[in-house]
Design an enzyme around this catalytic site. Structure first.
Site, PDB file in Angstrom:
ATOM      1  N   GLY A 151      20.443  35.163  29.476  1.00 38.08           N
ATOM      2  CA  GLY A 151      19.626  34.216  30.233  1.00 38.08           C
ATOM      3  C   GLY A 151      19.466  34.601  31.681  1.00 38.08           C
ATOM      4  N   THR A 152      19.893  33.707  32.565  1.00 36.92           N
ATOM      5  CA  THR A 152      19.665  33.906  33.998  1.00 36.92           C
ATOM      6  C   THR A 152      20.509  35.018  34.601  1.00 36.92           C
ATOM      7  OG1 THR A 152      21.283  32.227  34.651  1.00 36.92           O
ATOM      8  CG2 THR A 152      19.002  31.479  34.281  1.00 36.92           C
TER       9      THR A 152
ATOM     10  N   GLU B 299      29.363  29.854  34.861  1.00 35.81           N
ATOM     11  CA  GLU B 299      29.067  29.235  33.563  1.00 35.81           C
ATOM     12  C   GLU B 299      29.870  27.955  33.333  1.00 35.81           C
ATOM     13  OE1 GLU B 299      26.557  30.190  32.248  1.00 35.81           O
ATOM     14  OE2 GLU B 299      26.329  32.356  32.344  1.00 35.81           O
TER      15      GLU B 299
END
Length: 178
Positions: free
Chosen positions: A8-9, A71
């Site tokens: 993802g990012t 995270e």
């Protein structure tokens, strides 16, 4: 050094990639046994039937703890060592299925880029993945960013299932002409 699979990012070109500053890029990879959901500003992978496209980086123990902070592990995500399609293991961050309930899947299971089947490679920084399309054509798959896909925006982009040596299959876009 450990390997971490990001989807993802944290991928190159994405907003949180700077969290991997200094971590060697090891190439693209595919994670089996997970689904990728779109939560708006970021995706979340959860265990399940599926395959996710992502990137691999080498990180040390400090790098993993640093990523745990981003995270919010183990609260928002759980860091788990999971098997990639090639049989190797890598750390990745998974959410819980209840966190993605009702959220759509990320198209083609590739956040920020799209796997595209081409009869021959185009100029691209990543090495192409040699595949066979379901209709028997041979070609390559590249993961292209939205701005690169604009070259085909004047025509509909059908999809095609492709397979790699060893039998793994996944869905790609298939532009008829670059």
């Amino acid at each position: 050094m450990d390997r971490v699979f990001v989807y993802g990012t944290l991928k190159r070109g994405q907003g949180n990639h700077h969290w991997l500053r200094g971590a060697p890029f090891l190439g693209r990879g595919r994670l089996i046994g997970a689904r990728l959901h779109d939560l708006g500003p970021y995706p979340m992978a959860v265990a399940g039937d599926g395959l996710i496209h992502g990137e691999l980086f080498a990180v040390d123990e400090w790098g993993l703890r640093h990523l745990d902070v981003l995270e919010d592990a183990p609260v928002l995500y759980q860091r788990q060592r999971l098997r990639l399609v090639d049989g190797s293991l890598a750390w990745t961050y998974l959410g819980d299925g209840s966190q993605v309930e009702g959220q759509p899947l990320v198209p083609f299971a590739d956040w920020g880029s799209t796997p595209v089947f081409l009869p021959q490679p185009i100029e691209h920084p990543d090495p192409p993945l040699v595949v066979a399309a379901a209709d028997g054509r041979r070609g390559v798959v590249l993961h292209l960013a939205p701005q690169v896909l604009l070259r085909w925006n004047h025509q509909p982009l059908p999809s095609v299932s492709v397979s790699v040596p060893g039998g793994e299959t996944f869905l790609t876009l298939c532009p008829t002409a670059p």
